[in-house]
Write an enzyme that holds these catalytic residues in place. Sequence first.
Site, short mmCIF file in Angstrom:
data_model
loop_
_atom_site.label_atom_id
_atom_site.label_comp_id
_atom_site.label_asym_id
_atom_site.label_seq_id
_atom_site.Cartn_x
_atom_site.Cartn_y
_atom_site.Cartn_z
N ASP A 61 43.05 40.48 38.93
CA ASP A 61 43.52 41.82 38.55
C ASP A 61 45.05 42.00 38.48
O ASP A 61 45.58 42.99 39.00
CB ASP A 61 42.96 42.86 39.53
N LYS A 82 35.13 43.20 35.19
CA LYS A 82 34.26 43.77 36.24
C LYS A 82 34.47 45.27 36.31
O LYS A 82 35.48 45.78 35.83
CB LYS A 82 34.57 43.11 37.59
N CYS A 107 40.25 43.53 46.21
CA CYS A 107 39.61 42.61 45.26
C CYS A 107 39.84 41.14 45.60
O CYS A 107 38.93 40.32 45.42
CB CYS A 107 40.06 42.94 43.85
#
Length: 196
Positions: free
Chosen positions: A8, A106, A151
């Site tokens: 990310d 995701k 994450c």
Amino acid sequence: MKALVIVDIQNDFLPGGSLSVDFGDEIIDLINGIQSRYNIVVATQDWHPLDHQSFASNHVDGVVFTTTLVNGIDQVLWPDHCVQGSYGAELSSKLKQHHIQAVFRKGMDIRVDSYSGFFDNGRLRSTGLDGFLKEQGVREVHICGLAADFCVFYTAMDALELGYKTAIVSKGTKPIDKDMYRNKKELFIQQGGTFV
Ligand SMILES: [Zn+2]
């Protein structure tokens, strides 16, 4: 085979973004520098529809950074972030992408959030990352990116559970909440994780 999983590195998680991680931009040079050391490099990308249930704005009286129950799962309510197709959802232009073989998206199911790059938080669906890595013979994964306490941590915990030798790249990640990250680091070590 050893893989680097870059989690990310998206504009919304960087300074100036809607869910920015302090000093998040400071890890990008390091991540760029280490990519060539790995057989395989992949990235994950948070990729939410506008009506995603992890957004406080989609709850009546939703307050950001509080926790509520969504479909039976504890959910932190976040500011709108990484909305599909938006600038905030794009991988940072500072991130070198020529080593990245695949990007796993995701958080597309409005009903459930997805911190891990492997599964959503309800474990309803896999992103395909595990199958991709296993098919390429990957046994060891190093995880970097944002944010360390969400994450990156959950991706690393799933990697351990899926049988990978797993390490978090210490200087390649930054947390939202340092205290929370300290506790989660201990949990990761207890499960057999290491730091590189
Ligand atoms: Zn998200």
